[in-house]
Design a protein around this motif. Structure first.
Motif, PDB file in Angstrom:
ATOM      1  N   SER A  19       0.722  -1.179   0.068  1.00  0.00           N
ATOM      2  CA  SER A  19       0.002  -0.102  -0.130  1.00  0.00           C
ATOM      3  C   SER A  19       0.986   1.319   0.061  1.00  0.00           C
ATOM      4  O   SER A  19       0.439   2.318  -0.635  1.00  0.00           O
ATOM      5  CB  SER A  19      -0.906   0.024   1.226  1.00  0.00           C
ATOM      6  OG  SER A  19      -0.232   0.083   2.520  1.00  0.00           O
ATOM      7  N   TRP A  20       2.173   1.379   0.772  1.00  0.00           N
ATOM      8  CA  TRP A  20       2.772   2.512   0.592  1.00  0.00           C
ATOM      9  C   TRP A  20       3.735   2.621  -0.729  1.00  0.00           C
ATOM     10  O   TRP A  20       3.943   3.605  -0.661  1.00  0.00           O
ATOM     11  CB  TRP A  20       3.815   2.529   1.792  1.00  0.00           C
ATOM     12  CG  TRP A  20       4.631   1.221   1.903  1.00  0.00           C
ATOM     13  CD1 TRP A  20       5.518   0.622   1.200  1.00  0.00           C
ATOM     14  CD2 TRP A  20       3.945  -0.017   2.878  1.00  0.00           C
ATOM     15  NE1 TRP A  20       5.876  -0.539   1.630  1.00  0.00           N
ATOM     16  CE2 TRP A  20       4.785  -1.105   2.545  1.00  0.00           C
ATOM     17  CE3 TRP A  20       2.912  -0.182   3.602  1.00  0.00           C
ATOM     18  CZ2 TRP A  20       4.779  -2.292   3.109  1.00  0.00           C
ATOM     19  CZ3 TRP A  20       2.753  -1.436   4.352  1.00  0.00           C
ATOM     20  CH2 TRP A  20       3.866  -2.396   4.131  1.00  0.00           C
ATOM     21  N   ARG A  23       2.823   5.944  -2.097  1.00  0.00           N
ATOM     22  CA  ARG A  23       3.528   7.181  -2.047  1.00  0.00           C
ATOM     23  C   ARG A  23       4.365   7.851  -2.933  1.00  0.00           C
ATOM     24  O   ARG A  23       4.451   8.861  -3.118  1.00  0.00           O
ATOM     25  CB  ARG A  23       4.551   6.871  -0.706  1.00  0.00           C
ATOM     26  CG  ARG A  23       3.785   6.429   0.755  1.00  0.00           C
ATOM     27  CD  ARG A  23       4.446   5.991   1.497  1.00  0.00           C
ATOM     28  NE  ARG A  23       5.780   7.056   1.778  1.00  0.00           N
ATOM     29  CZ  ARG A  23       5.724   8.091   2.523  1.00  0.00           C
ATOM     30  NH1 ARG A  23       4.556   8.470   3.376  1.00  0.00           N
ATOM     31  NH2 ARG A  23       6.740   8.956   3.058  1.00  0.00           N
ATOM     32  N   TRP A 133      -5.571   4.655  -0.243  1.00  0.00           N
ATOM     33  CA  TRP A 133      -5.316   3.493   0.835  1.00  0.00           C
ATOM     34  C   TRP A 133      -6.565   3.265   1.329  1.00  0.00           C
ATOM     35  O   TRP A 133      -7.301   3.992   1.853  1.00  0.00           O
ATOM     36  CB  TRP A 133      -4.491   4.102   2.070  1.00  0.00           C
ATOM     37  CG  TRP A 133      -3.859   3.159   3.145  1.00  0.00           C
ATOM     38  CD1 TRP A 133      -2.872   2.349   3.331  1.00  0.00           C
ATOM     39  CD2 TRP A 133      -4.906   2.931   4.289  1.00  0.00           C
ATOM     40  NE1 TRP A 133      -3.048   1.695   4.141  1.00  0.00           N
ATOM     41  CE2 TRP A 133      -4.245   2.019   5.179  1.00  0.00           C
ATOM     42  CE3 TRP A 133      -6.058   3.329   4.879  1.00  0.00           C
ATOM     43  CZ2 TRP A 133      -4.527   1.568   6.206  1.00  0.00           C
ATOM     44  CZ3 TRP A 133      -6.518   2.735   6.071  1.00  0.00           C
ATOM     45  CH2 TRP A 133      -5.829   1.871   6.800  1.00  0.00           C
ATOM     46  N   GLU A 180       2.133   3.511   6.027  1.00  0.00           N
ATOM     47  CA  GLU A 180       1.770   4.198   4.731  1.00  0.00           C
ATOM     48  C   GLU A 180       2.298   5.782   4.968  1.00  0.00           C
ATOM     49  O   GLU A 180       2.690   6.308   4.057  1.00  0.00           O
ATOM     50  CB  GLU A 180       0.212   4.191   4.957  1.00  0.00           C
ATOM     51  CG  GLU A 180      -0.576   5.345   3.902  1.00  0.00           C
ATOM     52  CD  GLU A 180      -0.347   4.963   2.437  1.00  0.00           C
ATOM     53  OE1 GLU A 180      -0.732   5.996   1.835  1.00  0.00           O
ATOM     54  OE2 GLU A 180       0.049   4.051   2.283  1.00  0.00           O
TER      55      GLU A 180
END
Length: 356
Positions: A19-20, A23, A133, A180
């Motif tokens: 998920s990160w 970024r 997210w 995250e």
């Protein structure tokens, strides 16, 4: 060769990412904002078939659990805050969608298009920006009415929301959010807490590795002394800076624990491939040639060599492949996996053989 590479690139684009990885879509300024998030507003909703009910217990739960990571929590929108954590719990989930592909859409705790039963959906806002997210927890039943009747629990809506609170209590959304937001120091602080369970420490190590948080390396080295955490710590080290290479080499060559040896070999492959560091090749080849090396360790060594293509690996891999092909045991799963690893690594290292 171009015709070969294009399909591979296409397949790689479909692989799920942490998920990160989102970024990467943030601007430099937004990343800086995430790294400095301190005060978090909790926006909670609780909906049943009869309408909205008091969501205070859910907001309190989220505030308490995020507070364990050192965040300042508020529930009043009028108060200053850096981010908004939104959690909506429903007796019958309303589909809000996920990303089209990749990331959250491929994660087991992503919002499910098919699930219509009780669920809590979570996301966050950075200013006015609703990011990609998304997470979801669900009950073990899909029909709250039937479940409430079976347990004589009374009103189905309240029963469903209560069960969802139990799931939120177990789900590690505070750790996932902290990863995250790119704040490893909070995870490291929690790691050192006497109240942190072993299972939670394992999760933290996993996140630190996936975040590629180099500042975690000293703490990961300490964790190697704990048998229950050593394997996860080594796995995390495989995603950090090349400073961890000498330690991983030492562990692979001196440890008597086969699982630790295997994890160290895997870490060397990851680090060598990540940084293009060929210093890992000779130690891996020494392990490959050692007749005492266990097959499970040998398999990971073979995979690792394929991640750092080097001419020095070609002949030793061919030699091992020749020995393995002489062994015929269809039911031997470890042997099958070892053969697969050696074959794959030969193809990575001996590219001349493929395209000549």
């Amino acid at each position: 060769m171009r015709a070969v590479l294009l399909p591979i690139a296409y397949l790689l684009a479909l692989l799920p990412t942490p998920s990160w990885a989102y970024r990467d879509y943030f601007t430099i300024e937004q990343k800086a904002q995430l790294a400095k998030v301190q005060t978090v507003l909790v926006d909670a909703m609780a909906l049943t078939d009869k309408g909205a009910i008091e969501a205070g217990p859910i907001a309190d739960l989220a505030s308490r659990r995020l507070g364990e990571l050192g965040y300042t929590m508020v529930q009043d929108r009028a108060k200053p805050h850096d981010a908004v954590f939104k959690v909506k719990c429903e007796q019958r989930k309303t589909w809000e969608g996920t990303t089209a592909a990749g990331g959250d859409a491929d994660l087991p705790d992503a919002p499910s298009r098919l699930w219509k039963g009780p669920a809590c959906q979570m996301t966050y806002l950075l200013g006015e920006l609703k990011v990609r997210w998304q997470r979801e927890v669900r009950t073990g039943f899909d029909d709250a009415v039937v479940a409430a009747q079976a347990t004589k629990a009374g009103e189905p809506g309240a029963y469903a929301i209560g069960k969802l609170q139990e799931e939120l209590e177990k789900y590690e959304f505070p750790l996932l959010l902290t990863a995250e937001w790119g704040q490893p120091e909070r995870l490291l602080t929690l790691l050192d807490s006497a109240d942190t369970t072993q299972a939670r420490k394992v999760k933290i190590f996993s996140l630190l590795g996936e975040m590629q948080a180099d500042e975690a390396l000293p703490r990961l080295k300490q964790a190697l002394q704990d048998r229950d955490l050593a394997k996860q710590a080594l796995s995390a080290m495989g995603n950090l800076g090349r400073e961890g290479i000498p330690l991983l080499i030492e562990i692979m060559t001196t440890s008597q624990d086969l699982e630790v040896q295997t994890a160290a070999a895997k870490g060397l492959g990851q680090l060598g491939g990540l940084h293009g560091d060929a210093s890992v090749v000779l130690p891996l080849l020494a392990k490959l040639k050692d007749p005492k090396t266990d097959w499970f360790v040998l398999t990971e060594v073979a995979w690792a060599l394929g991640k750092i293509p080097d001419k020095r690996s070609i002949q030793p891999l061919y030699d091992l492949d020749k020995k393995l092909q002489a062994l015929h045991d269809p039911g031997n799963i470890p042997l099958k996996k070892l053969k697969e690893a050696v074959f794959w690594s030969i193809k990575q290292c001996d590219t001349w053989d493929q395209f000549s």
